[in-house]
Write a protein that holds these residues in place. Structure first.
Motif, mmCIF file in Angstrom:
data_model
loop_
_atom_site.group_PDB
_atom_site.id
_atom_site.type_symbol
_atom_site.label_atom_id
_atom_site.label_comp_id
_atom_site.label_asym_id
_atom_site.label_seq_id
_atom_site.Cartn_x
_atom_site.Cartn_y
_atom_site.Cartn_z
ATOM 1 N N GLU A 20 0.639 -1.320 0.016
ATOM 2 C CA GLU A 20 -0.008 -0.014 0.072
ATOM 3 C C GLU A 20 0.853 1.297 0.131
ATOM 4 O O GLU A 20 0.455 2.465 0.154
ATOM 5 C CB GLU A 20 -1.127 0.034 1.197
ATOM 6 C CG GLU A 20 -1.871 -1.183 1.302
ATOM 7 C CD GLU A 20 -2.647 -1.398 2.512
ATOM 8 O OE1 GLU A 20 -2.254 -0.768 3.392
ATOM 9 O OE2 GLU A 20 -3.453 -2.151 2.500
ATOM 10 N N ILE A 22 3.727 3.953 -1.440
ATOM 11 C CA ILE A 22 4.622 4.681 -2.668
ATOM 12 C C ILE A 22 5.629 3.775 -3.166
ATOM 13 O O ILE A 22 6.206 3.450 -2.358
ATOM 14 C CB ILE A 22 4.732 6.142 -2.533
ATOM 15 C CG1 ILE A 22 3.700 6.866 -2.134
ATOM 16 C CG2 ILE A 22 5.424 6.761 -3.738
ATOM 17 C CD1 ILE A 22 4.021 8.086 -1.473
ATOM 18 N N SER A 23 5.536 3.370 -4.300
ATOM 19 C CA SER A 23 6.869 2.449 -4.934
ATOM 20 C C SER A 23 8.047 2.868 -4.673
ATOM 21 O O SER A 23 8.952 2.253 -3.853
ATOM 22 C CB SER A 23 6.525 2.094 -6.348
ATOM 23 O OG SER A 23 6.653 3.325 -7.095
ATOM 24 N N ARG A 258 6.246 4.860 -12.963
ATOM 25 C CA ARG A 258 5.607 4.943 -11.563
ATOM 26 C C ARG A 258 4.249 5.279 -11.818
ATOM 27 O O ARG A 258 3.424 4.517 -11.038
ATOM 28 C CB ARG A 258 6.290 6.257 -10.982
ATOM 29 C CG ARG A 258 5.591 6.747 -9.779
ATOM 30 C CD ARG A 258 6.088 8.409 -9.220
ATOM 31 N NE ARG A 258 5.159 9.113 -10.266
ATOM 32 C CZ ARG A 258 5.770 10.324 -10.529
ATOM 33 N NH1 ARG A 258 6.715 11.014 -9.990
ATOM 34 N NH2 ARG A 258 5.089 10.881 -11.482
ATOM 35 N N ASP A 259 3.670 5.832 -12.722
ATOM 36 C CA ASP A 259 2.155 5.831 -12.674
ATOM 37 C C ASP A 259 1.537 4.539 -13.053
ATOM 38 O O ASP A 259 0.457 4.059 -12.563
ATOM 39 C CB ASP A 259 1.767 7.091 -13.790
ATOM 40 C CG ASP A 259 2.072 8.414 -13.422
ATOM 41 O OD1 ASP A 259 2.382 8.752 -12.278
ATOM 42 O OD2 ASP A 259 2.314 9.177 -14.148
ATOM 43 N N ASN A 262 1.605 2.276 -9.978
ATOM 44 C CA ASN A 262 0.368 2.493 -9.051
ATOM 45 C C ASN A 262 -0.862 2.040 -9.601
ATOM 46 O O ASN A 262 -1.709 1.394 -8.780
ATOM 47 C CB ASN A 262 0.469 4.184 -8.870
ATOM 48 C CG ASN A 262 1.608 4.466 -7.851
ATOM 49 O OD1 ASN A 262 1.940 3.808 -7.267
ATOM 50 N ND2 ASN A 262 1.821 5.915 -8.276
ATOM 51 N N THR A 263 -1.320 2.100 -10.802
ATOM 52 C CA THR A 263 -2.241 1.736 -11.300
ATOM 53 C C THR A 263 -2.547 0.303 -11.278
ATOM 54 O O THR A 263 -3.445 -0.198 -10.903
ATOM 55 C CB THR A 263 -2.473 2.245 -12.909
ATOM 56 O OG1 THR A 263 -2.361 3.770 -12.961
ATOM 57 C CG2 THR A 263 -3.774 1.806 -13.521
ATOM 58 N N ARG A 265 -1.261 -1.505 -9.181
ATOM 59 C CA ARG A 265 -0.867 -2.182 -8.035
ATOM 60 C C ARG A 265 0.214 -3.254 -7.831
ATOM 61 O O ARG A 265 0.000 -4.268 -7.438
ATOM 62 C CB ARG A 265 -2.200 -2.692 -7.207
ATOM 63 C CG ARG A 265 -3.423 -1.543 -7.084
ATOM 64 C CD ARG A 265 -4.401 -2.097 -6.280
ATOM 65 N NE ARG A 265 -3.944 -2.570 -4.842
ATOM 66 C CZ ARG A 265 -3.909 -1.796 -4.091
ATOM 67 N NH1 ARG A 265 -4.077 -0.481 -3.847
ATOM 68 N NH2 ARG A 265 -3.356 -2.429 -2.801
#
Length: 316
Positions: A20, A22-23, A258-259, A262-263, A265
């Motif tokens: 959960e 931020i990478s 990065r985006d 996050n999308t 997961r």
């Protein structure tokens, strides 16, 4: 206010799950302090507050200075810290992340040490990457050949999809600028994926060096895990960025990746995939979340509680 010595170290159950977070966060040319349970990044433009519990990996680029207390709160939060080169291209060193259980590490070592189970994990990794193929019964040489063909097909497919001219994979170690735009994007994406895989592996307490496909390198397992998502996430994102024909392709690739991470997961998937590859069905989630549990090994795989003197006991 409690002093540093009086602060209680949070238990693993109180921390934000790795999946959960931020990478990664990349910082350069700033001074990093601690303020309560957050870190602050101070540069010429001002001060930015970043909650430490939300960080998966903090990448420290050139010109960064970090205080002892900042490292302390990052360690308490279970965040990984890596010292990297300009824009995250090179990895120099990494800080120890917080982990309390050796269950996954022991499972990894057990499966790695046996030639049969090591090949089983390699086949399972191939099955995760290419679920439309059944690698059962394939030798290592056959797996390598099949993987190589699939990756080449992926390059050709993505080049056709994005309209990018692809002349083959060309990479000179240490010379990022030697490749053309799509090769630079692929290299930047691969470096990011290695960092993310390394962060998850360290957070779970596994060994980066005990690989099932790669071997002989301190990051063999990191390369194994990062490759699980190469054809699905890394290469497609790189070609999409290369198709934009902009400057600073390395930075644009990292932001796009990065985006996408996050999308998708990806951190959550990465955690679950590693557990699925290493653990047998008998292992349970609670085993992995033991709180500061230290045991002693005895004969016949019997486990004894630590913190006791067994000099006068002869029943074990």
């Amino acid at each position: 206010m409690a002093t540093v010595a009086q602060r209680r170290t949070p238990s693993p159950r109180e921390l934000t799950r790795v999946a959960e977070r931020i990478s990664f966060i990349y910082l350069e040319r700033c001074t990093i302090h601690r303020e309560d349970n957050a870190i602050t990044a101070e540069d010429a433009d001002g001060t930015t507050h970043i909650p430490s519990a939300t960080i998966g990996t903090l990448l420290l680029g050139p010109g960064t200075r970090i205080t002892h207390q900042a490292m302390s709160v990052l360690g308490e939060s279970g965040a990984a810290v890596a010292w990297v080169g300009e824009q995250g291209i090179r990895y120099y060193a990494g800080g120890r992340s917080l982990n309390r259980s050796a269950a996954l590490l022991e499972a990894q070592a057990t499966r790695w040490a046996n030639r049969r189970t090591r090949l089983e994990v390699a086949r399972a990794m191939y099955r995760l990457r290419f679920p439309d193929e059944d690698p059962s019964g394939s030798s290592r040489q056959e797996l390598l050949g099949r993987e190589g063909r699939r990756v080449k097909d992926c390059y050709r497919r993505e080049a056709q999809r994005t309209g990018v001219t692809w002349l083959g994979r060309h990479y000179v170690p240490g010379d990022f600028s030697s490749g053309d735009a799509p090769n630079q994007a692929v290299t930047a994406a691969a470096q990011c994926m290695y960092g993310i895989a390394h962060a998850v592996i360290a957070a779970l307490g596994c060994s980066p060096g005990l690989g099932f496909v790669h071997s002989g390198h301190e990051l063999s397992f990191v390369l194994d895990v990062a490759d699980l998502y190469k054809t699905e996430i890394g290469i497609p994102t790189a070609f999409e960025v290369a198709a934009e024909h902009g400057d600073d392709i390395g930075a644009r690739t990292r932001r796009a990746l990065r985006d996408r991470i996050n999308t998708e997961r990806l951190l959550d998937r990465c955690v679950q995939d590693i557990k699925g590859l290493l653990l047998t069905h008998q292992k349970t989630e609670t085993t992995l979340e033991s709180l500061d549990q230290v045991n002693l090994q005895s004969d016949r795989d019997k486990v004894l509680p630590a913190g006791r003197n067994y000099a006068i006991e002869a029943t074990w």
